[in-house]
Design an enzyme around this catalytic site. Structure first.
Site, PDB file in Angstrom:
ATOM      1  N   GLY A   1      -6.859  20.667  -6.127  1.00 57.79           N
ATOM      2  CA  GLY A   1      -7.171  19.316  -5.690  1.00 57.79           C
ATOM      3  C   GLY A   1      -8.197  18.608  -6.546  1.00 57.79           C
ATOM      4  O   GLY A   1      -8.765  17.589  -6.145  1.00 57.79           O
TER       5      GLY A   1
ATOM      6  N   ARG B   1      -2.414  18.023 -10.235  1.00 58.22           N
ATOM      7  CA  ARG B   1      -2.527  16.686 -10.812  1.00 58.22           C
ATOM      8  C   ARG B   1      -3.488  16.666 -11.992  1.00 58.22           C
ATOM      9  O   ARG B   1      -3.328  15.853 -12.903  1.00 58.22           O
ATOM     10  CB  ARG B   1      -2.956  15.680  -9.740  1.00 58.22           C
ATOM     11  CG  ARG B   1      -4.432  15.502  -9.583  1.00 58.22           C
ATOM     12  CD  ARG B   1      -4.805  14.404  -8.635  1.00 58.22           C
ATOM     13  NE  ARG B   1      -4.406  14.727  -7.285  1.00 58.22           N
ATOM     14  CZ  ARG B   1      -4.246  13.851  -6.319  1.00 58.22           C
ATOM     15  NH1 ARG B   1      -4.439  12.573  -6.556  1.00 58.22           N
ATOM     16  NH2 ARG B   1      -3.909  14.223  -5.100  1.00 58.22           N
TER      17      ARG B   1
ATOM     18  N   TYR C   1      -1.084   5.884   0.436  1.00 61.27           N
ATOM     19  CA  TYR C   1      -2.477   6.330   0.510  1.00 61.27           C
ATOM     20  C   TYR C   1      -3.503   5.249   0.166  1.00 61.27           C
ATOM     21  O   TYR C   1      -4.693   5.542   0.098  1.00 61.27           O
ATOM     22  CB  TYR C   1      -2.736   7.476  -0.487  1.00 61.27           C
ATOM     23  CG  TYR C   1      -1.892   8.697  -0.364  1.00 61.27           C
ATOM     24  CD1 TYR C   1      -1.582   9.248   0.867  1.00 61.27           C
ATOM     25  CD2 TYR C   1      -1.414   9.337  -1.500  1.00 61.27           C
ATOM     26  CE1 TYR C   1      -0.816  10.397   0.965  1.00 61.27           C
ATOM     27  CE2 TYR C   1      -0.654  10.490  -1.412  1.00 61.27           C
ATOM     28  CZ  TYR C   1      -0.351  11.013  -0.175  1.00 61.27           C
ATOM     29  OH  TYR C   1       0.395  12.145  -0.089  1.00 61.27           O
TER      30      TYR C   1
ATOM     31  N   CYS D   1      12.489  -4.641  -1.051  1.00 65.78           N
ATOM     32  CA  CYS D   1      12.424  -5.560   0.090  1.00 65.78           C
ATOM     33  C   CYS D   1      11.345  -5.122   1.071  1.00 65.78           C
ATOM     34  O   CYS D   1      11.631  -4.809   2.237  1.00 65.78           O
ATOM     35  CB  CYS D   1      13.789  -5.642   0.786  1.00 65.78           C
ATOM     36  SG  CYS D   1      15.054  -6.392  -0.238  1.00 65.78           S
ATOM     37  N   GLU D   2      10.114  -5.043   0.590  1.00 65.45           N
ATOM     38  CA  GLU D   2       8.960  -4.656   1.391  1.00 65.45           C
ATOM     39  C   GLU D   2       7.745  -5.404   0.876  1.00 65.45           C
ATOM     40  O   GLU D   2       7.479  -5.409  -0.327  1.00 65.45           O
ATOM     41  CB  GLU D   2       8.677  -3.148   1.266  1.00 65.45           C
ATOM     42  CG  GLU D   2       9.734  -2.238   1.804  1.00 65.45           C
ATOM     43  CD  GLU D   2       9.729  -2.171   3.329  1.00 65.45           C
ATOM     44  OE1 GLU D   2       8.705  -2.524   3.936  1.00 65.45           O
ATOM     45  OE2 GLU D   2      10.750  -1.763   3.888  1.00 65.45           O
TER      46      GLU D   2
END
Length: 456
Positions: free
Chosen positions: A267, A312, A357, A384-385
């Site tokens: 993390g 990541r 997030y 479409c958001e």
């Protein structure tokens, strides 16, 4: 949320940079990555496209392995697992393994990719809070090095499967330590009220240890903890490690079994906008080694072999997403100020993290240099958001226009792995670049791919 800024220019060696190591501005003002001009990438390979800097990814993987090998040399050693949930592909799993990493998987699909990449079973760990029988059987047959159990019921189920197959089942127990760190609540994974792990405070973790020791089909390797994601402060790891090592010492005193391994999760954060200075492998490894050394001395225990799972931090900064601008629309806000909406040819289907997030990203005009004054802008997609936002607030040149190329850095992690086909938009491909050469390691989807799944 931080105040909007323009994307930082790529500067080699800058610890705050969100750009991969080979990104630079050319004399003509365009962005170059892996020795290739993004204008040429867009013409030859289209947009949107994920661009992955192979040399940068390999360098980051190698740095973690080197740092942890060195820091834990006087203890019991260390292993570094690539968290494939950040981005799993055959090529990437092969690259990180070639650089000395093991691979952590959490589904049958991720396991299949690791095996296809040639990662040996004993260098693979299987996670997951709801592993299927098929996934567990495949892991056992592949000889995975560890299965991280997540519930008391799974322990009994795994023991039954291992006994029926006559195969060894090396086990680690995921412990919820009560320490949680990182950004959004959805990515903090060690508080009590969530789906992962067995609680230390309630006694469930100790019950799991006893349950594993009671089953001869299982081999107890050790304890596992994961406290969150996008962590920039290492203090939480000290508390979590201390709690795990104390439980390990108590089990040894009670049963005579000293577990040989300890996994401290991952993390570790990265720079998304240039505002943060993430910890480096050379800072993380000695800090964790000092924690383990001190705790084991205080407890009078021999140190365990330690493992960590940076995901990541290896692949995130190695990637950028290249878009082409479609429409530009100024909007007057309620307070009388203005924001420019810059629509690109992708959106939440290729990067859901902003919508999911409130993740922060930045963007820059990548195909040219602009001397125009900057204006408050929002980079949005074509879905479409109204929540279809790629970069919530960024300062872009006032002259940004349809046809311009935009680059969003630090998308190597979770962009492609969390991508969808919302609005039946094909997912972009992943283009690996290195020393002036480019190849798709995951090809872009086409409408034919979408139609092939529709049985009519």
């Amino acid at each position: 949320m931080s105040a909007p800024t323009a994307a930082p220019e790529p500067v080699a060696g800058d610890p705050r940079t969100p750009w991969s190591g080979t990104v630079r501005r050319t004399a003509e003002g365009s962005i170059e990555v892996g020795g290739l001009d993004v204008r040429d990438i867009a013409v030859e390979h289209g947009t949107p496209v994920y661009v992955l800097d192979e040399a940068d990814l390999r360098r980051r993987a190698r740095a973690f392995v080197t740092a942890f090998t060195s820091a834990f040399a006087d203890l019991a050693g260390a292993d570094v697992y690539f968290a494939s949930k950040s981005f799993a592909s055959v090529a990437v799993d092969r690259w990180v393994h070639e650089e000395g990493m093991h691979v952590d998987v959490s589904t049958g699909g991720e396991l299949a990719v690791a095996l296809r990449a040639g990662v040996p079973g004993d260098a693979i760990a299987l996670h997951g809070n709801n592993k299927s029988t098929a996934e567990l059987e495949r892991a056992l047959r592949a000889g995975v090095g560890r299965i991280v159990v997540d519930s008391l019921g799974e322990i009994e189920h795994l023991a039954h499967l291992a006994g029926a197959l006559g195969l060894p089942a090396p086990v680690m127990i995921r412990v919820t330590t009560g320490v949680h760190a990182g950004g959004h609540d959805f990515i903090s994974t060690a508080h009590e009220d969530q789906k992962f792990g067995l609680s230390l405070a309630s006694g469930a973790a100790r019950a799991a240890v006893d349950a594993v020791l009671a089953r001869p089909e299982l081999t107890l390797l050790g304890l596992h903890s994961h406290i969150g994601s996008q962590i920039l402060d290492l203090a939480g790891f000290e508390v979590a490690a201390g709690a795990l090592l104390t439980l390990r010492a108590e089990v040894a005193a009670d049963t005579g079994t000293l577990m040989p391994e300890l996994d401290l999760g991952g993390g570790y954060g990265i720079s998304y906008t240039g505002a943060d200075v993430p910890p480096t492998p050379e800072e993380i490894a000695p800090a964790l080694a000092a924690v383990v050394r001190r705790a084991c001395e205080e407890l009078g225990s021999a140190p365990p072999r330690v493992s960590v799972e940076p995901g990541r931090a290896v692949v995130g900064p190695a990637g950028l997403t290249l878009y082409r601008v479609g429409t530009v629309k100024p909007v007057v806000l309620d307070d009388g100020s203005a924001r420019r909406y810059v629509s690109v040819d992708g959106g939440m289907s290729d990067n859901i993290r902003t919508a999911l997030y409130d993740a922060e990203y930045t963007a820059t005009v990548a195909g040219r240099r602009s001397e125009a004054p900057t204006v408050l802008s929002r980079v949005v997609g074509k879905h479409c958001e109204s929540g279809d936002i790629v970069v919530r607030d960024v300062l872009l040149p006032d002259d940004v226009a349809p046809g311009d190329l935009l680059a969003v850095p630090a998308t190597g992690a979770y962009g492609r792995s969390m991508a969808s086909n919302y609005n039946l938009l094909p997912r972009p491909g992943v283009l690996a670049v290195r020393e002036g050469r480019a190849r798709f390691i995951v090809r872009p989807e086409t409408e034919e791919d979408l139609l092939a799944l529709d049985l009519g």
